[in-house]
Motif scaffolding. Sequence first.
Motif, PDB file in Angstrom:
ATOM      1  N   VAL A 125       0.845  -1.200   0.000  1.00 38.40           N
ATOM      2  CA  VAL A 125       0.000   0.000   0.000  1.00 38.40           C
ATOM      3  C   VAL A 125       0.878   1.247   0.000  1.00 38.40           C
ATOM      4  O   VAL A 125       1.768   1.385   0.838  1.00 38.40           O
ATOM      5  N   VAL A 126       0.634   2.146  -0.945  1.00 37.46           N
ATOM      6  CA  VAL A 126       1.324   3.439  -1.007  1.00 37.46           C
ATOM      7  C   VAL A 126       0.274   4.524  -0.808  1.00 37.46           C
ATOM      8  O   VAL A 126      -0.681   4.630  -1.583  1.00 37.46           O
ATOM      9  N   ILE A 127       0.436   5.300   0.253  1.00 35.04           N
ATOM     10  CA  ILE A 127      -0.452   6.446   0.497  1.00 35.04           C
ATOM     11  C   ILE A 127       0.171   7.644  -0.205  1.00 35.04           C
ATOM     12  O   ILE A 127       1.204   8.171   0.226  1.00 35.04           O
ATOM     13  N   ASN A 128      -0.430   8.062  -1.315  1.00 37.17           N
ATOM     14  CA  ASN A 128       0.148   9.111  -2.161  1.00 37.17           C
ATOM     15  C   ASN A 128      -0.453  10.482  -1.831  1.00 37.17           C
ATOM     16  O   ASN A 128      -1.480  10.585  -1.168  1.00 37.17           O
ATOM     17  N   LYS A 129       0.216  11.513  -2.304  1.00 35.62           N
ATOM     18  CA  LYS A 129      -0.225  12.911  -2.149  1.00 35.62           C
ATOM     19  C   LYS A 129      -0.317  13.311  -0.668  1.00 35.62           C
ATOM     20  O   LYS A 129      -1.266  13.999  -0.257  1.00 35.62           O
ATOM     21  N   VAL A 130       0.664  12.857   0.159  1.00 39.50           N
ATOM     22  CA  VAL A 130       0.635  13.211   1.580  1.00 39.50           C
ATOM     23  C   VAL A 130       0.911  14.688   1.813  1.00 39.50           C
ATOM     24  O   VAL A 130       0.657  15.218   2.899  1.00 39.50           O
ATOM     25  N   ASP A 131       1.417  15.380   0.781  1.00 44.88           N
ATOM     26  CA  ASP A 131       1.677  16.816   0.905  1.00 44.88           C
ATOM     27  C   ASP A 131       0.451  17.649   0.523  1.00 44.88           C
ATOM     28  O   ASP A 131       0.480  18.882   0.609  1.00 44.88           O
ATOM     29  N   ARG A 132      -0.635  16.992   0.145  1.00 47.26           N
ATOM     30  CA  ARG A 132      -1.834  17.706  -0.291  1.00 47.26           C
ATOM     31  C   ARG A 132      -2.522  18.361   0.903  1.00 47.26           C
ATOM     32  O   ARG A 132      -2.544  17.821   1.999  1.00 47.26           O
ATOM     33  N   SER A 133      -3.089  19.530   0.666  1.00 46.08           N
ATOM     34  CA  SER A 133      -3.816  20.228   1.719  1.00 46.08           C
ATOM     35  C   SER A 133      -5.004  19.385   2.173  1.00 46.08           C
ATOM     36  O   SER A 133      -5.774  18.880   1.352  1.00 46.08           O
ATOM     37  N   GLY A 134      -5.133  19.172   3.466  1.00 44.04           N
ATOM     38  CA  GLY A 134      -6.222  18.360   3.997  1.00 44.04           C
ATOM     39  C   GLY A 134      -5.926  16.877   4.016  1.00 44.04           C
ATOM     40  O   GLY A 134      -6.813  16.067   4.311  1.00 44.04           O
ATOM     41  N   ALA A 135      -4.679  16.490   3.708  1.00 40.34           N
ATOM     42  CA  ALA A 135      -4.313  15.073   3.705  1.00 40.34           C
ATOM     43  C   ALA A 135      -4.499  14.469   5.095  1.00 40.34           C
ATOM     44  O   ALA A 135      -4.232  15.117   6.111  1.00 40.34           O
ATOM     45  N   ARG A 136      -4.950  13.224   5.150  1.00 34.85           N
ATOM     46  CA  ARG A 136      -5.201  12.529   6.415  1.00 34.85           C
ATOM     47  C   ARG A 136      -4.669  11.093   6.306  1.00 34.85           C
ATOM     48  O   ARG A 136      -5.433  10.124   6.297  1.00 34.85           O
ATOM     49  N   PRO A 137      -3.346  10.959   6.186  1.00 32.08           N
ATOM     50  CA  PRO A 137      -2.761   9.651   5.861  1.00 32.08           C
ATOM     51  C   PRO A 137      -3.107   8.535   6.837  1.00 32.08           C
ATOM     52  O   PRO A 137      -3.382   7.407   6.418  1.00 32.08           O
ATOM     53  N   TYR A 138      -3.099   8.819   8.152  1.00 35.16           N
ATOM     54  CA  TYR A 138      -3.355   7.750   9.120  1.00 35.16           C
ATOM     55  C   TYR A 138      -4.809   7.277   9.054  1.00 35.16           C
ATOM     56  O   TYR A 138      -5.093   6.085   9.183  1.00 35.16           O
ATOM     57  N   GLU A 139      -5.744   8.220   8.848  1.00 41.31           N
ATOM     58  CA  GLU A 139      -7.144   7.835   8.694  1.00 41.31           C
ATOM     59  C   GLU A 139      -7.346   6.977   7.447  1.00 41.31           C
ATOM     60  O   GLU A 139      -8.110   6.012   7.452  1.00 41.31           O
ATOM     61  N   VAL A 140      -6.618   7.333   6.383  1.00 44.00           N
ATOM     62  CA  VAL A 140      -6.741   6.582   5.133  1.00 44.00           C
ATOM     63  C   VAL A 140      -6.201   5.166   5.307  1.00 44.00           C
ATOM     64  O   VAL A 140      -6.764   4.207   4.762  1.00 44.00           O
ATOM     65  N   VAL A 141      -5.132   5.007   6.093  1.00 50.35           N
ATOM     66  CA  VAL A 141      -4.610   3.659   6.363  1.00 50.35           C
ATOM     67  C   VAL A 141      -5.672   2.811   7.053  1.00 50.35           C
ATOM     68  O   VAL A 141      -5.872   1.633   6.721  1.00 50.35           O
ATOM     69  N   ASP A 142      -6.389   3.412   8.012  1.00 47.57           N
ATOM     70  CA  ASP A 142      -7.475   2.684   8.684  1.00 47.57           C
ATOM     71  C   ASP A 142      -8.574   2.295   7.693  1.00 47.57           C
ATOM     72  O   ASP A 142      -9.150   1.201   7.774  1.00 47.57           O
ATOM     73  N   GLU A 143      -8.879   3.207   6.749  1.00 46.54           N
ATOM     74  CA  GLU A 143      -9.885   2.908   5.724  1.00 46.54           C
ATOM     75  C   GLU A 143      -9.439   1.735   4.856  1.00 46.54           C
ATOM     76  O   GLU A 143     -10.233   0.860   4.506  1.00 46.54           O
ATOM     77  N   VAL A 144      -8.144   1.741   4.499  1.00 45.69           N
ATOM     78  CA  VAL A 144      -7.612   0.666   3.660  1.00 45.69           C
ATOM     79  C   VAL A 144      -7.716  -0.675   4.398  1.00 45.69           C
ATOM     80  O   VAL A 144      -8.133  -1.686   3.823  1.00 45.69           O
ATOM     81  N   LEU A 145      -7.363  -0.691   5.679  1.00 45.72           N
ATOM     82  CA  LEU A 145      -7.448  -1.915   6.471  1.00 45.72           C
ATOM     83  C   LEU A 145      -8.891  -2.420   6.530  1.00 45.72           C
ATOM     84  O   LEU A 145      -9.158  -3.619   6.358  1.00 45.72           O
ATOM     85  N   SER A 146      -9.828  -1.501   6.760  1.00 46.16           N
ATOM     86  CA  SER A 146     -11.246  -1.885   6.797  1.00 46.16           C
ATOM     87  C   SER A 146     -11.688  -2.471   5.461  1.00 46.16           C
ATOM     88  O   SER A 146     -12.458  -3.434   5.406  1.00 46.16           O
ATOM     89  N   LEU A 147     -11.180  -1.871   4.375  1.00 42.95           N
ATOM     90  CA  LEU A 147     -11.531  -2.359   3.040  1.00 42.95           C
ATOM     91  C   LEU A 147     -10.985  -3.770   2.813  1.00 42.95           C
ATOM     92  O   LEU A 147     -11.675  -4.634   2.266  1.00 42.95           O
ATOM     93  N   PHE A 148      -9.746  -4.016   3.246  1.00 41.11           N
ATOM     94  CA  PHE A 148      -9.152  -5.350   3.109  1.00 41.11           C
ATOM     95  C   PHE A 148     -10.000  -6.393   3.846  1.00 41.11           C
ATOM     96  O   PHE A 148     -10.262  -7.479   3.331  1.00 41.11           O
ATOM     97  N   ILE A 149     -10.412  -6.032   5.065  1.00 43.24           N
ATOM     98  CA  ILE A 149     -11.228  -6.968   5.860  1.00 43.24           C
ATOM     99  C   ILE A 149     -12.564  -7.226   5.178  1.00 43.24           C
ATOM    100  O   ILE A 149     -13.035  -8.358   5.083  1.00 43.24           O
ATOM    101  N   GLU A 150     -13.177  -6.131   4.667  1.00 47.53           N
ATOM    102  CA  GLU A 150     -14.477  -6.244   3.989  1.00 47.53           C
ATOM    103  C   GLU A 150     -14.392  -7.147   2.763  1.00 47.53           C
ATOM    104  O   GLU A 150     -15.321  -7.898   2.458  1.00 47.53           O
TER     105      GLU A 150
END
Length: 614
Positions: A125-150
């Motif tokens: 998993v590569v979380i891209n655009k971490v320099d973007r305004s409003g980026a929320r990398p840690y929340e997105v990692v949690d979303e990715v994990l939830s998606l994998f489980i789903e």
Amino acid sequence: MNDKIRNIAIIAHVDHGKTTLVDQLLRQSGVFRANEQVQDRVMDSNDIERERGITILSKNTAVNYNGYRINIVDTPGHADFGGEVERILKMVDGVLLLVDAFEGCMPQTRFVLRKALELGKTPVVVINKVDRSGARPYEVVDEVLSLFIELGANDEQLEFPIVYASARDGVSGFEPDELEPNMKAVFDTIINHVPAPAGDEDSPLQVLISTIDYDDYVGRIGIGRIERGTAVRNRTAIVCCADHEEHREAKLSRLYRFEGLKRVEAESVSAGDIVAIAGISGIAIGETVCDPSAVEPLPFVHIDEPTVSMDFIVNTSPFAGREGKYVTSRNLRDRLFKEVETNVSMRVDTTASTDAFKVSGRGELHLSILIETMRRQDYEFAVSRPKVIMKRDSQGHLLEPIEELTIDVPQEYMGTVMEKLGTRRAVLVNMINENEGSVRLIFDIPSRGLMGYRSELLTDTRGNGVMSHIFKDYEPYTGEIAERTRGSLIASESGEANSYGLFNTQDRGRLFVVPGEPVYEGQIVGECSRNEDITVNVCKKKHVTNMRASGSDEALRLTPPLVLSLEQCLEFIRDDELVEVTPKNIRMRKRSLTKDQRIKDFNRKQAQGSDVEI
């Protein structure tokens, strides 16, 4: 050796930065010279891809890093090109899942990831655009994990490594605030976590052809991974397919490996590597190239069925043959059947008429890209309105394709969006409040309800709405959906549109033509302001006399015409209308060009009644 090879596909939602990431991997692996001028998104080599900013065709490349050879496949991010994604996954051992640090997991992320997990691929998993305004990398990692489980990922797949990056700037790292000015973290993670390909290079040859390329000099080129054995130039092989018993002998006249953006000739290519084979006439996707001593075809991945169809028809307008080079039914037939050889998720069927062919694809965009490609190749033809492909279940109930629609929109437009989608039989499934005053709405909607909605969304949200959708399943027919509420303005005679005729017509609706533009009887020249078709004379000239009156001969003020794109034309037309496509123009017309014939057609349809087509 196999343990020095890594095969990986990069998958992501549209516009999350796949192609930009591949650019950086190519640059930082030394593929380009230090002073070489390279355009951005170099992998999007197709003109349409560069214009639209999307990847349509999967592309192979390879980079060398610290003694390792990494074969990379850049895949399409749009659900309409899912057929590309499904088959190239057969060539790789791992997938690099790219997710935007601001948008998070979008529908296409789910679509492609599900395919990869089902095939047992190892994810990175590569979380891209971490320099973007409003980026929320840690929340997105949690979303990715939830998606994998789903999606039912196994325990090994759930232990995915995470890299944070900004592909645009060429920086990466293992923490979002500790990025290094290179892509070392990405390279190292691929090498350390993606398994080396299996396969014994001393066993009999076996290659599954997953994609087809074409070269003007050597003809068709089959591309696939060598499952076992070694391919040797000029050696004889057997070509077979799991679907039928027919085998044929062939000679591997040329072999290629991928080096950067080029195909490089090779004398031999061993198990685990991705090879391009030339010299086999009629080589097709899904076929297996085997050693004569062990003819064992490999099963090919199941490709999802098309959901939308339209008719491609020989152009019969008065302007036919003026602008295109290929205009006959034979030209049209040959080109369409050539397309399905490489485009496995598309179908072409003949019809009762020799001048019309039914083309089925994964969505409106899938078909419109084919139309745009053909018009740039000097083809001239007409197409009908897109229709969804219906089915019936074992009890005889009518089923239709349902899509999962995701819309990101500012909160002030939420009510309008929900109201419009309600009339299109959409059902709200989830509502997620995003940051910065936006909301994400997730609907289940019939594919029919999506047709023509994209432009409506942009109008309703003043360009702020973003929508994406993926095919979900076939479900019971949801009922009638209201069509376009306004009629067409139809030219009553052939000629040249002029200012006087257009000025007298513009009060009746929005015009599509400009003064001086040639038009013909039956051509649609505008959208009527009422729910009825009106015949108008845009070629009418002012009656000339030698009398002049004060104020009556002032310059006529015309409202600028509405210029529709190909997709907007396909969304606009009704069942009794066609889009005429030529290399120079896109026009809309009635199927029956004369008013008398249209009246006869209408009366006949009223007498017969209209049924739902299957």
